[in-house]
Design an enzyme around this catalytic site. Sequence first.
Site, PDB file in Angstrom:
ATOM      1  N   GLU A  17      49.078  70.970  48.951  1.00  0.00           N
ATOM      2  CA  GLU A  17      50.227  70.062  48.883  1.00  0.00           C
ATOM      3  C   GLU A  17      51.436  70.648  49.616  1.00  0.00           C
ATOM      4  O   GLU A  17      51.488  71.832  49.925  1.00  0.00           O
ATOM      5  CB  GLU A  17      50.620  69.805  47.421  1.00  0.00           C
ATOM      6  CG  GLU A  17      49.736  68.797  46.689  1.00  0.00           C
ATOM      7  CD  GLU A  17      50.002  67.355  47.090  1.00  0.00           C
ATOM      8  OE1 GLU A  17      50.843  67.120  47.996  1.00  0.00           O
ATOM      9  OE2 GLU A  17      49.382  66.462  46.500  1.00  0.00           O
ATOM     10  N   ARG A 105      54.205  69.589  34.894  1.00  0.00           N
ATOM     11  CA  ARG A 105      54.621  70.410  36.030  1.00  0.00           C
ATOM     12  C   ARG A 105      55.298  69.526  37.056  1.00  0.00           C
ATOM     13  O   ARG A 105      55.231  68.288  36.986  1.00  0.00           O
ATOM     14  CB  ARG A 105      53.417  71.094  36.678  1.00  0.00           C
ATOM     15  CG  ARG A 105      52.405  70.131  37.301  1.00  0.00           C
ATOM     16  CD  ARG A 105      51.467  70.849  38.239  1.00  0.00           C
ATOM     17  NE  ARG A 105      50.354  70.035  38.708  1.00  0.00           N
ATOM     18  CZ  ARG A 105      50.405  69.167  39.709  1.00  0.00           C
ATOM     19  NH1 ARG A 105      51.569  68.946  40.338  1.00  0.00           N
ATOM     20  NH2 ARG A 105      49.343  68.482  40.086  1.00  0.00           N
ATOM     21  N   ASN A 107      55.511  67.935  40.802  1.00  0.00           N
ATOM     22  CA  ASN A 107      54.530  67.480  41.778  1.00  0.00           C
ATOM     23  C   ASN A 107      55.196  67.397  43.147  1.00  0.00           C
ATOM     24  O   ASN A 107      55.642  68.403  43.677  1.00  0.00           O
ATOM     25  CB  ASN A 107      53.930  66.138  41.341  1.00  0.00           C
ATOM     26  CG  ASN A 107      52.668  65.797  42.100  1.00  0.00           C
ATOM     27  OD1 ASN A 107      51.834  66.666  42.336  1.00  0.00           O
ATOM     28  ND2 ASN A 107      52.501  64.551  42.487  1.00  0.00           N
ATOM     29  N   ASP A 125      47.307  66.093  32.808  1.00  0.00           N
ATOM     30  CA  ASP A 125      46.101  65.293  32.647  1.00  0.00           C
ATOM     31  C   ASP A 125      46.404  63.849  33.058  1.00  0.00           C
ATOM     32  O   ASP A 125      46.947  63.061  32.271  1.00  0.00           O
ATOM     33  CB  ASP A 125      45.627  65.356  31.195  1.00  0.00           C
ATOM     34  CG  ASP A 125      44.274  64.671  30.987  1.00  0.00           C
ATOM     35  OD1 ASP A 125      43.804  63.983  31.915  1.00  0.00           O
ATOM     36  OD2 ASP A 125      43.705  64.821  29.890  1.00  0.00           O
ATOM     37  N   ASN A 156      55.125  60.693  43.728  1.00  0.00           N
ATOM     38  CA  ASN A 156      54.596  61.143  45.010  1.00  0.00           C
ATOM     39  C   ASN A 156      55.346  60.433  46.142  1.00  0.00           C
ATOM     40  O   ASN A 156      56.270  59.641  45.905  1.00  0.00           O
ATOM     41  CB  ASN A 156      53.092  60.813  45.099  1.00  0.00           C
ATOM     42  CG  ASN A 156      52.229  62.042  45.121  1.00  0.00           C
ATOM     43  OD1 ASN A 156      52.531  63.004  45.828  1.00  0.00           O
ATOM     44  ND2 ASN A 156      51.163  62.033  44.355  1.00  0.00           N
ATOM     45  N   ASP A 208      49.574  58.926  48.149  1.00  0.00           N
ATOM     46  CA  ASP A 208      49.849  60.321  47.826  1.00  0.00           C
ATOM     47  C   ASP A 208      51.062  60.805  48.637  1.00  0.00           C
ATOM     48  O   ASP A 208      52.044  60.096  48.749  1.00  0.00           O
ATOM     49  CB  ASP A 208      48.604  61.168  48.090  1.00  0.00           C
ATOM     50  CG  ASP A 208      48.485  62.348  47.140  1.00  0.00           C
ATOM     51  OD1 ASP A 208      49.491  63.054  46.941  1.00  0.00           O
ATOM     52  OD2 ASP A 208      47.395  62.577  46.605  1.00  0.00           O
TER      53      ASP A 208
END
Length: 296
Positions: A17, A105, A107, A125, A156, A208
């Site tokens: 990423e 977390r 991203n 999750d 994203n 994404d």
Amino acid sequence: MPMAIERVGEMRCTVGESPVWHARESALYWTDIPARRIWRWDAASGQASHWELPQMAGCIAMTPDEGWLLAMETGLFRLPRLLPGQPLPATTSVATITRARPDMRFNDGRCDRQGRFWAGTMVLDMSLAAPDGKLYRHDPADGTTVAVRGDLITPNGLAFSPDGRTMYLSDSHPARQTVWAYDYDTDTGTPHGGRLFIDMRQYPGRPDGAAVDADGCYWICGNDAGLVHRFSPDGKLDRSLAVPVAKPAMCAFGGPGLDTLFVTSIRPDHDTNPLAGALFALHPGVRGLEEPTLRP
């Protein structure tokens, strides 16, 4: 004639990423989130280096002193310049985030054109489809880090138009698959007037990571579809480029002329494709924009 796609190096990530082209070093940096690594690929030598991080880093941004700002599990951290062959320098906490739950977390994220840092949080999750993620803005000018938007599952696709007056944001979770566009006040760093930009349920792949080119077109990885899509500023699909993996993760322009599109990818446990998780270079015939640096 199909466009040539090159594999860059032999590296394979679990979740590659946040690719960022460092023009002064002629090198590409990116993260492998679950592996807790930051990677560097030197374009001149072709050599790759990596460092082990103390936490998962979802995204990175360059700092004026040749270092990095990392959005990790518990907040934002500064990291001095990385030198191949040298150990990871000590990180310094910049901002601690109060998370809605411990299993979260950061991203996707990046700097706006004025050097403010933006990043979103998510629940680890994804199967829970928990809308506890938030979008944060960090302004080094006054040291503030504030949540600007909530109700996100998997934030994203963060990107800014060439003039900085439009901000793009996606939610890549299967339940959302949406890209929004916001009018962006460049003086205050405030997005407003959010509206639907792309309903990705009409196109192959989940939305994404993204990048914007010099023409103002929005490039976004179609995760699960093995495609990178280019949309015009009015949200119309211009073209789709195939990559040899199912899960492209994020794209970024780089190279001496900013005309190479680097694409990171994901290697799921069940994927037997030997290229899954690799880094790729495409030459789509357009130029990108230099990635903004965190302002002092």
